[in-house]
Enzyme design. Structure first.
Site, PDB file in Angstrom:
ATOM      1  N   GLU A 125       0.862  -1.192   0.000  1.00 35.91           N
ATOM      2  CA  GLU A 125       0.000   0.000   0.000  1.00 35.91           C
ATOM      3  C   GLU A 125       0.892   1.233   0.000  1.00 35.91           C
ATOM      4  OE1 GLU A 125      -4.321  -1.394   1.785  1.00 35.91           O
ATOM      5  OE2 GLU A 125      -3.020  -0.263   3.117  1.00 35.91           O
ATOM      6  N   HIS A 242      -9.498   9.828   2.335  1.00 38.63           N
ATOM      7  CA  HIS A 242      -9.142   8.655   1.525  1.00 38.63           C
ATOM      8  C   HIS A 242      -9.445   8.979   0.061  1.00 38.63           C
ATOM      9  CE1 HIS A 242      -8.919   4.604  -0.047  1.00 38.63           C
ATOM     10  NE2 HIS A 242      -8.464   4.187   1.123  1.00 38.63           N
ATOM     11  N   ARG A 288      -1.615   9.344   0.646  1.00 38.16           N
ATOM     12  CA  ARG A 288      -3.044   9.591   0.423  1.00 38.16           C
ATOM     13  C   ARG A 288      -3.386  11.059   0.195  1.00 38.16           C
ATOM     14  NH1 ARG A 288      -5.921   5.355   4.617  1.00 38.16           N
ATOM     15  NH2 ARG A 288      -5.215   3.598   3.400  1.00 38.16           N
ATOM     16  N   HIS A 349     -11.910  10.311   6.102  1.00 43.98           N
ATOM     17  CA  HIS A 349     -11.728   8.891   6.428  1.00 43.98           C
ATOM     18  C   HIS A 349     -11.219   8.656   7.855  1.00 43.98           C
ATOM     19  CE1 HIS A 349     -10.959   4.698   5.651  1.00 43.98           C
ATOM     20  NE2 HIS A 349      -9.650   4.818   5.799  1.00 43.98           N
ATOM     21  N   ARG A 384      -1.505   9.496   8.608  1.00 38.61           N
ATOM     22  CA  ARG A 384      -1.373   8.089   9.009  1.00 38.61           C
ATOM     23  C   ARG A 384      -0.934   7.237   7.835  1.00 38.61           C
ATOM     24  NH1 ARG A 384      -4.781   3.799   8.456  1.00 38.61           N
ATOM     25  NH2 ARG A 384      -6.550   5.106   7.896  1.00 38.61           N
TER      26      ARG A 384
HETATM   27  C1  SIN Z   1      -8.041   0.924   2.731  1.00 34.83           C
HETATM   28  O1  SIN Z   1      -8.303  -0.268   2.648  1.00 34.83           O
HETATM   29  O2  SIN Z   1      -7.688   1.602   1.775  1.00 34.83           O
HETATM   30  C2  SIN Z   1      -8.212   1.607   4.059  1.00 34.83           C
HETATM   31  C3  SIN Z   1      -7.214   1.136   5.003  1.00 34.83           C
HETATM   32  C4  SIN Z   1      -6.760   2.271   5.869  1.00 34.83           C
HETATM   33  O3  SIN Z   1      -7.506   3.215   6.091  1.00 34.83           O
HETATM   34  O4  SIN Z   1      -5.605   2.264   6.261  1.00 34.83           O
END
Ligand code: SIN
Length: 539
Positions: A125, A242, A288, A349, A384
């Site tokens: 990620e 998000h 993000r 988010h 975060r």
């Molecule tokens: C996601 O699955 O993109 C959200 C996970 C997160 O907020 O860290």
């Protein structure tokens, strides 16, 4: 302007229960805290039903340095880099090191993370230097974790779960928090639950924004109650948006997990052009805040109200098996994610800010602990790192549970019943709470959202100040009324914190101050009711 209590209390008209530990919230942090409290009388309350939490909805997974090439040092570095210089490094060290033990323990209790032929199937990620995201049931990690923790708790005697209980206020005896006053809408009853220790674990406050991934119940009630009683809130200007939530009229703002981009999904604008190469070398896996702002710019540039996620180059069977929940949800609204573009845009988010705590969840109010998203340990700094939130809930939930145990054992508190209390009500005003709630949400989205500036923040503060002149004159007797008052408090603190921070850092982006100003702002801001004076803001 902000009162100590939202309702008048007449001890003759409220019922009474007594426990050792009251835990408000049924997500990962609260459930994990409860596991530490075997042997004590524990009550876990939640506002709605047990599965109404951000944890339960979590898709992506849990970040943890468990793969063979990875190490907690790398996880530490990535978390600090994403937090833009103001994380508390000791909190991050605790997270990445203890996180490994906490996740192994969860596996021991029956949590089945997805595997491939080599072992656990770690996903990549944004801003992680290694694939380190464990996931379960494809994109239903939160469901698996909640089920495992609920099963664990069911084996511990004396832990009770109470659904449909709304926390109106914390009860403070002048020295300690002594529990909470709740509303039970199904019986129109007000109940005082006296506790030796109270733990806040009820998530963030995303509902202050018009567009959010958070469940409807996430209105920050306990953060606002803690503020009313004098607790310090910190890092309130840092709110994460998000980048990719489903955007279709009348459809919930359903999260399309970052792991979809981690597995190769790309973003295209309404002209079908891939655009992230114009914004960051990591393209779709940039942090993000950068992806969210890039999407907003592309929407403006192309005069469109969304962009699109494109998974059409990925193997269709892989997509359906890896993301069964996302596939199913989109399909119900006519979108086949293996063949169609998915309309997406950013949504509020995750709150980096919250109730200030030490590393064992202790707040500035004795007898009151906080853990998970509701708390601010400084672990996330200004932003975060993806999938660090479930890990935070496990690690700091366990620590809060441990601390609660010590406090219960050493507690010398005698029984306490709140004295009669009258809200200073001046008029029986008519207030359309739904209109007020919509106005707060729309103001926060437009003026205190993904991009901010002096003028917008100033306007937000002036409007909130004007609404504040009457919103507490009315003593509500409905959940929506109290929630609106709570949303107002958190919005006001956030707008003020964002106004004062005249720089950009992490998730807080000021159009008028796009640079990070370490000389002035490499620090956190904290507010208590006593030092909160938005009307005296500097120009
Ligand atoms: C996601 O699955 O993109 C959200 C996970 C997160 O907020 O860290």
């Amino acid at each position: 302007m902000i009162p100590d209590y939202l309702i008048s209390i007449d001890p003759a008209h409220i019922s009474f229960e007594k426990v050792d530990c009251l835990i408000v919230g049924s997500g990962i942090a609260g459930l994990r805290a409860a596991v530490e409290l075997a042997g004590f009388r524990v009550l876990i309350t939640c506002k709605n039903h047990l599965y109404d939490s951000s944890t339960y909805n979590a898709q992506g997974g849990i970040a943890v340095a468990l793969s063979s090439n990875d190490s907690p040092q790398f996880h530490f570095k990535d978390t600090i880099a994403t937090g833009c210089g103001i994380n508390n490094p000791d909190a991050v060290r605790i997270l990445v090191n203890e996180g490994i033990e906490r996740v192994k323990e969860l596996i021991q209790w029956g949590c089945k993370f997805d595997r491939d032929s080599d072992g656990y199937d770690f996903t990549q990620e944004a801003a992680h230097s290694f694939p380190r995201i464990l996931h379960a049931r494809g994109d239903a990690t939160g469901k698996e974790v909640v089920d495992v923790l609920l099963a664990k708790i069911s084996s511990i005697p004396d832990i009770q779960l109470q659904t449909g209980f709304f926390l109106i206020d914390l009860v403070f005896d002048g020295e300690h928090i002594r529990g909470g006053v709740f509303y039970d809408p199904s019986h129109s009853n007000v109940i005082f639950i006296q506790a030796k220790v109270t733990i806040a674990a009820s998530g963030g406050f995303g509902q202050i924004f018009q567009e959010t991934t958070n469940p409807f119940s996430i209105t920050g009630d306990i953060q606002a109650a803690a503020f009313r009683k004098g607790a310090a809130l910190g890092d309130m200007e840092f709110y994460q948006f998000h980048p990719t939530t489903l955007y279709m009229a009348g459809v919930p703002r359903f999260l399309i997990s970052e792991s979809v981009r981690g597995e190769g999904g790309i973003l295209v604008n309404s002209n079908g052009e891939r655009f992230m190469n114009n914004y960051h070398p990591d393209m779709e896996l940039a942090p993000r805040d950068i992806v969210s702002r890039a999407i907003i710019h592309e929407m403006r540039r192309t005069n469109s109200n969304c962009v699109y996620l494109d998974l059409r180059k990925l193997n269709a069977d892989f997509v359906v098996n890896r993301f069964p929940g996302i596939h199913r949800f989109c399909f119900e609204y006519g979108i086949d994610i293996t063949r169609d573009l998915i309309p997406v845009r950013p949504c509020a988010h995750y709150a980096m800010g919250g109730i200030i705590t030490d590393f064992y969840g202790q707040t500035t109010l004795p007898g009151f602990l906080a853990c998970g998203e509701v708390a601010c340990t400084g672990v996330h700094g200004a932003n975060r790192l993806a999938s660090n939130s479930l890990l935070e809930g496990l690690v700091f939930g366990a620590r809060a549970g441990e601390k609660a145990k010590d406090l219960i054992i050493s507690s010398k508190n005698k029984d306490y019943f709140p004295p009669e209390y009258r809200v200073k009500q001046q008029k029986d005003l008519f207030i359309d709470v739904y209109d007020l709630q919509r106005s707060i949400k729309s103001l926060m989205w437009k003026n205190v959202g993904i991009e901010r500036d002096h003028q917008g923040l100033d306007e937000a503060i002036q409007r909130l100040d004007a609404w504040g002149k009457y919103i507490f004159l009315k003593e509500f007797s409905t959940q929506t009324g109290w929630e609106t008052q709570n949303m107002f408090i958190l919005s006001f603190v956030m707008a003020h914190a964002a106004f004062l921070r005249n720089e950009s850092r992490g998730a807080h982006f000021r159009r008028d101050f796009p640079q990070t100003r370490d000389d002035v702002w490499k620090r956190s801001q904290q507010f208590t009711k006593n030092n909160f004076h938005p009307e005296k803001k500097e120009k």
